[in-house]
Design an enzyme around this catalytic site. Sequence first.
Site, PDB file in Angstrom:
ATOM      1  CD  GLU A   1      -2.206   2.262  -3.572  1.00 41.78           C
ATOM      2  OE1 GLU A   1      -3.291   2.796  -3.756  1.00 41.78           O
ATOM      3  OE2 GLU A   1      -1.542   2.474  -2.529  1.00 41.78           O
TER       4      GLU A   1
ATOM      5  CG  ASP B   1      -1.944   1.014   1.313  1.00 39.19           C
ATOM      6  OD1 ASP B   1      -2.859   0.960   0.479  1.00 39.19           O
ATOM      7  OD2 ASP B   1      -1.883   1.897   2.194  1.00 39.19           O
TER       8      ASP B   1
HETATM    9  C1  GLC Z   1      -4.240   3.065  -0.621  1.00 38.84           C
HETATM   10  C2  GLC Z   1      -5.488   2.223  -0.480  1.00 38.84           C
HETATM   11  C3  GLC Z   1      -6.611   3.101  -0.043  1.00 38.84           C
HETATM   12  C4  GLC Z   1      -6.254   3.694   1.299  1.00 38.84           C
HETATM   13  C5  GLC Z   1      -4.927   4.430   1.231  1.00 38.84           C
HETATM   14  C6  GLC Z   1      -4.397   4.715   2.599  1.00 38.84           C
HETATM   15  O1  GLC Z   1      -4.349   4.003  -1.621  1.00 38.84           O
HETATM   16  O2  GLC Z   1      -5.747   1.576  -1.677  1.00 38.84           O
HETATM   17  O3  GLC Z   1      -7.830   2.420   0.040  1.00 38.84           O
HETATM   18  O4  GLC Z   1      -7.240   4.593   1.701  1.00 38.84           O
HETATM   19  O5  GLC Z   1      -3.938   3.650   0.607  1.00 38.84           O
HETATM   20  O6  GLC Z   1      -3.978   3.530   3.211  1.00 38.84           O
END
Ligand code: GLC
Length: 556
Positions: free
Chosen positions: A272, A212
């Site tokens: 991500e 994440d």
């Molecule tokens: C990422 C997740 C999202 C979350 C953010 C903070 O972007 O996909 O859902 O709110 O991180 O953890």
Amino acid sequence: MPDENLTGTLDRRDWWRSAVIYQVYPRSFADSDGDGIGDLPGTTSRLGYLASLGVNAVWISPFFPSPQADAGYDVADYCDVDPLFGSLADFDTLVTEAHSRGLRVIIDLVPNHTSDAHPWFRRALAAGPGSPERGWYHFRDSDPSDPDRPPNDWPSEFGGPAWTRTPDGQWYLHLFDSRQPDLNWEYSGVRAAFLDVLRFWLDRGVDGFRVDVAHGLIKAPGLPDAGHSRAELATLPTSAAPFWDQDGVHEIYREWRRLLDSYPGERVMVAEAWVNPADRIARYVRADEHHQAFNFTFLDTAWTATELRERITASVAANEPVGAPTTWVLSNHDVIRPATRLALAAKERATQLGPPVTPPDPTVGQRRARAAILLMLALPGSAYLYQGEELGLPEVLDLEPGVRQDPTFARTGGARLGRDGCRVPLPWRREAPAFGFSPTGAAWLPQPGEFAALAVDQQVGVPGSTLELTRSLIAMRAEHRLGEGSLTIVDPRTVLGDAAHGDLVVVEVRSGSSVTHVLLNLGPAVVLPEGARVLIASEPVSGAQVSTDCAVWLEL
Ligand code: GLC
């Protein structure tokens, strides 16, 4: 005979290079105990459905102990399961059952921030300014020129400033919600703690991690002002923000990769990282870092042939120098569902949608979403599906303010709707309470009536349904080994001659001796040349005519 190794068996090397990976957002997938929140036993009970869809792996969004201030992306204990979702024993069962069906399991790792309820943060607050415990996070004094101003001008992704003041006067940094304090990754204790977290789950048999906010862990030294608003920053290279895509993140991933590689099998990391330009995202997938990164460039593409062609080409080109496969992603729990997004007049991301929203034509949305899946699943590399994408679920736009739970909605005073609309619990059975999501009919977000016709039991076995289309695409992708192939964008005239126009995307995918063309038509109907064999189409093709917003796989 299809090669067994293509159908998700677990001994396949490099499985991730071409895998189809299905995202389970557990709170909205399947609820076994009737409290209205999906859980791990619910997920386990539906693994047969996922296996029969033909996917190779599941990525499961957070299920760790959490106050749920950001739907579990606020983790209070990295090595346990929240009772809302079940227990560690339930998780072990899930992994065993998944593996027995040839499905790999990827879990979410949230290293950029913890919950404010995490013992590390509670300890830091209690220990006070200047203590080593505060070194785990980013605590700072006020701006020297104004005691009421935060230490710098950084904005929170969810709206408002990225700083919250503590009762002792210091501020702490949170790039997301105030209940998600950012960890200080310069601190060796944080690094050591996360290696233990990785080991904990690797020892339990997970096949990998979705990392994440992988672009956020390191902040520029001294935490300087950004000098730009959030909107301005969005127009600049990501690393222009002193909190995104800083070079120091990479050594963290190299250390993790060494650990993953020391385990048997191929355990993977997918980043991500909302990063541009494309060559910067390629740095996250160098041979000694992540295996994959989500291709948000593709996800963000407007529904135009020019942009689709450009972005497909750019995505592949960017990864070539580092030898990493591309991923293809149209949907996840943070963005407007494609069946709605692709029909919106303006190109908007879910987090940017604000009221009033005029719902786009659902028929156009469905057609485009089906055509987009058909395009995506032809492309070499790995593809991600988000639960409900295979059903063609639309974004739910009309949730009442009172039921909305995404912190974005509250932090922007309702100016941004947030992401609840893509998180509404799945419909499994038309004639069942909560459409079969939970035994009691409870659902943490209300499901709209239009979900009835899209429920799994309405689509399963129905030729032409989005579910059966997706299943066939995944099977044919494996049969033709498209995931392992290479692609070329070709001039539509080479296939259609004079009948071609500018609103076509034609991609040639070569894999071994097989050559497949995928043709997506965003303009007026076109007629296929004689002899072209349609392998599969997103809409009925009659008289060799490919209509607007229809895509086909062809053998020429
Ligand atoms: C990422 C997740 C999202 C979350 C953010 C903070 O972007 O996909 O859902 O709110 O991180 O953890």
